[in-house]
Design a protein around this motif. Structure first.
Motif, PDB file in Angstrom:
ATOM      1  N   MET A 159       0.911  -0.817  -0.367  1.00 45.87           N
ATOM      2  CA  MET A 159       0.206   0.340   0.082  1.00 45.87           C
ATOM      3  C   MET A 159       0.812   1.439   0.331  1.00 45.87           C
ATOM      4  O   MET A 159       0.471   2.303  -0.379  1.00 45.87           O
ATOM      5  N   VAL A 160       1.311   1.057   1.107  1.00 41.58           N
ATOM      6  CA  VAL A 160       2.682   2.713   0.805  1.00 41.58           C
ATOM      7  C   VAL A 160       3.474   2.551  -0.621  1.00 41.58           C
ATOM      8  O   VAL A 160       3.429   4.093  -1.171  1.00 41.58           O
ATOM      9  N   LEU A 161       4.229   1.369  -0.542  1.00 41.68           N
ATOM     10  CA  LEU A 161       4.428   1.511  -1.998  1.00 41.68           C
ATOM     11  C   LEU A 161       4.273   2.166  -3.362  1.00 41.68           C
ATOM     12  O   LEU A 161       4.217   3.373  -4.272  1.00 41.68           O
ATOM     13  N   ALA A 162       2.736   1.804  -3.358  1.00 43.00           N
ATOM     14  CA  ALA A 162       1.730   1.938  -4.368  1.00 43.00           C
ATOM     15  C   ALA A 162       0.887   3.334  -4.390  1.00 43.00           C
ATOM     16  O   ALA A 162       1.293   4.638  -5.033  1.00 43.00           O
ATOM     17  N   GLY A 163       1.096   3.822  -2.780  1.00 42.85           N
ATOM     18  CA  GLY A 163       0.813   5.666  -2.171  1.00 42.85           C
ATOM     19  C   GLY A 163       1.967   6.110  -3.325  1.00 42.85           C
ATOM     20  O   GLY A 163       2.195   7.572  -3.359  1.00 42.85           O
ATOM     21  N   ALA A 164       3.227   5.774  -2.649  1.00 37.83           N
ATOM     22  CA  ALA A 164       4.497   6.776  -2.643  1.00 37.83           C
ATOM     23  C   ALA A 164       4.556   6.789  -4.552  1.00 37.83           C
ATOM     24  O   ALA A 164       5.015   7.960  -5.095  1.00 37.83           O
TER      25      ALA A 164
END
Length: 577
Positions: free
Chosen positions: A16-21
């Protein structure tokens, strides 16, 4: 059909964090474009992107299926990599999130919602004067909705609801900040957070986020977000802090932002035992915006008080104080509009004078331009970090600069309002030295502050003198407009030159010289004695000579100091004392 997520673990959270970044990275220009000043240096999207990238790098170094450990790694990376106001706030949102899930291997809907809420509470506590209509508001409204979610146990559905509420809150930001409504944009930091949440939803749904080449602006008729095709505002600067000017200085009841660490010493006062709740109640009677965070024998205290000495006397009943920082908020507020400062490129290098070992005081300053760096070094700055309005130095950059100086007390001069929060965050990460942030918002203020320093005075006296010096100098700069707009009754045309005094646009002229003259007419008063001019890399010698001649003719009693600054984008920087 999308997979149902009754719970997520560290691997899911990392995705999720990598996609948000990634979504934030692809929308940097869009976020940078949502700014109230039509100047050619943007920063909010860039700062949030670099902050989140630093968090992702730490997350990749320490992969874990345990969500508590994954969130801790992210929080550490964000804390050290935080740049600019919005970057610092983003780091605090995930710091609180990490605290909530610290002991959990996986989280369900309720736990995830609780983590979002604790993130909001942590971020609000990190900001001295929280302003609504910013990333804080967007995060708060989204988290509040999450804690009230009752539709089921699917995290994808929850995150879709959170994203929807965040977009609604973003659309309302112009109704909360007049400056956003005047220019017709939504808050840039809030838009950056929405980009991150869009990535979260995409990761959970197994899809890709659609990148829109347009940018979100405000529909002033409907009060909603709409898309305006064909507008490219990627080179502008975001300005949250000027909105604080809606508060009158006389409304500040408790004038001193006071922070310190308390090391508990049991039995210091016979019969007195430290209790966090009791201690908080005792301090709450002495001010507002109180934060008390106890961790074993250490207690972090932040309070706005009118008499800081009373606060510290109360705390000393329980132990010893360290890392004391006191700032006069009335002084800060009187300068709050001055949030435009020099600089464009990333702080990719530092320059330092020879550092004298084991000395009582040291100095770190932020600047851009070889000439300005040389001037700061010549007046005693130990380390000059390269940076400015865009590509602000990170918290880690500041900490590393501080660690290069062998001194007991180190003053940090941010010289830009968008670097102050990162500098203040650095004070929490240095244990063996006292760090004092002088909230300078321009090169002129930074120079005035260091010239007010007295080698033989104690830290408290110097801090007061340096802070007071910020009020005695006027700062101005001239650059060019990247779009048509109207601010404070001034019609601004793309390509015209604009004069900015203490963060406020005071002139817009077709020619550079006319803009400079108009700006100086606004800055110089009968009591003014010295005008200092720093020439930028685009300054032309003939125009500089004509500018000097104008000042000499119009103000014959004024002393002129001319120095090569070498700063990009701003042909001239002025200070008047």
């Amino acid at each position: 059909m999308s997979k149902r997520f009754i719970s997520i673990n560290g691997n899911d959270f990392t995705a999720m964090v990598l996609a948000g970044a990634d979504n934030l990275r692809r929308n940097v220009d869009k976020v940078n474009g949502l700014n109230v000043f039509p100047v050619p240096d943007g920063d909010t999207g860039t700062n949030m992107n670099l902050t989140l990238t630093a968090g992702c790098e730490e997350l990749k170094k320490k992969p874990s299926s345990h969500i508590g450990k994954a969130a801790d790694a992210l929080s550490k990376g964000l804390l050290m990599g935080a740049r600019g106001n919005s970057g610092v706030i983003l780091s605090q949102l995930f710091r609180g999130f990490a605290k909530h899930v610290h002991d959990l291997e996986h989280v369900n809907v309720q736990q995830f919602a609780g983590a979002l809420q604790q993130g909001v509470e942590t971020a609000y506590k990190a900001v001295v004067k929280p302003v609504e209509g910013t990333i804080l508001t967007v995060s708060k409204e989204a988290a509040k909705h999450a804690t009230q979610y009752r539709r089921g146990g699917d995290l994808l559905d929850l995150m879709q609801e959170v994203l929807g509420k965040a977009k609604e809150a973003l659309a309302r930001t112009p109704e909360q900040l007049a400056v956003l409504k005047q220019v017709g944009v939504v808050d840039a930091g809030g838009q950056g957070l929405v980009c991150v949440y869009e990535g979260f939803v995409a990761a959970l749904s197994g899809g890709l986020v659609q990148v829109n080449d347009d940018y979100a602006t405000m529909d002033t008729t409907l009060g909603a977000v709409s898309l305006v095709p064909g507008m490219n505002l990627a080179k502008e600067v975001h300005a949250h802090l000027p909105a604080q000017a809606h508060l009158a200085t006389e409304d500040i009841e408790f004038g001193y932002c006071t922070e310190f660490m308390l090391t508990i010493a049991p039995g210091k006062v016979k019969g007195l035992v430290f209790d966090e709740g009791t201690f908080r109640d005792q301090l709450s009677k002495l001010g507002d915006s109180l934060l008390v965070v106890a961790d074993d024998e250490l207690v972090k205290v932040h309070i706005h008080a009118e008499y800081p000495g009373e606060v510290m006397n109360q705390a000393m009943n329980y132990g010893a104080l360290s890392r004391i920082k006191i700032e006069n908020m009335r002084d800060q507020h009187s300068h709050i509009l001055e949030d435009m400062a020099e600089g464009y490129e990333a702080p990719v290098s530092t320059r330092a004078t020879a550092v004298t070992p084991s000395k009582p005081y040291g100095f770190v300053a932020v600047a851009l331009g070889d000439g300005i760096t040389d001037i700061l070094s010549s007046v005693g700055v130990d380390v000059v970090l390269s940076g400015g309005q865009t590509m602000n130095p990170s918290t880690e950059d500041i900490v590393n600069a501080v660690n290069r100086i062998d001194a007991d007390t180190i003053y940090v001069l941010p010289n830009n309002s968008n670097i102050i929060l990162a500098a203040q965050q650095a004070t929490q990460l240095v244990d063996n030295k006292t760090l004092i942030v002088i909230p300078s918002k321009s090169i002129a203020q930074g120079l005035a502050a260091i010239l007010a320093f007295q080698e033989k005075a104690d830290a408290q006296t110097n801090t007061a003198a340096m802070s007071e010096s910020l009020r005695r100098v006027k700062s101005g700069q001239v650059t060019y407009a990247v779009r048509d707009t109207n601010m404070d009754g001034i019609d601004i045309k793309q390509g015209h030159f604009i004069g900015i005094q203490d963060g406020r646009i005071v002139s817009s002229q077709p020619s550079l010289l006319d803009a400079c003259k108009k700006l100086l007419e606004e800055m110089i008063e009968e009591s003014s004695e010295i005008v200092t001019i720093l020439t930028g890399e685009d300054a032309v010698e003939a125009e500089t000579e004509e500018l000097e001649a104008f000042i000499q003719a119009a103000y014959p009693d004024i002393e002129i100091e001319l120095h090569p600054g070498g700063q990009p984008l701003y042909a001239y920087l002025f200070s008047v004392e």
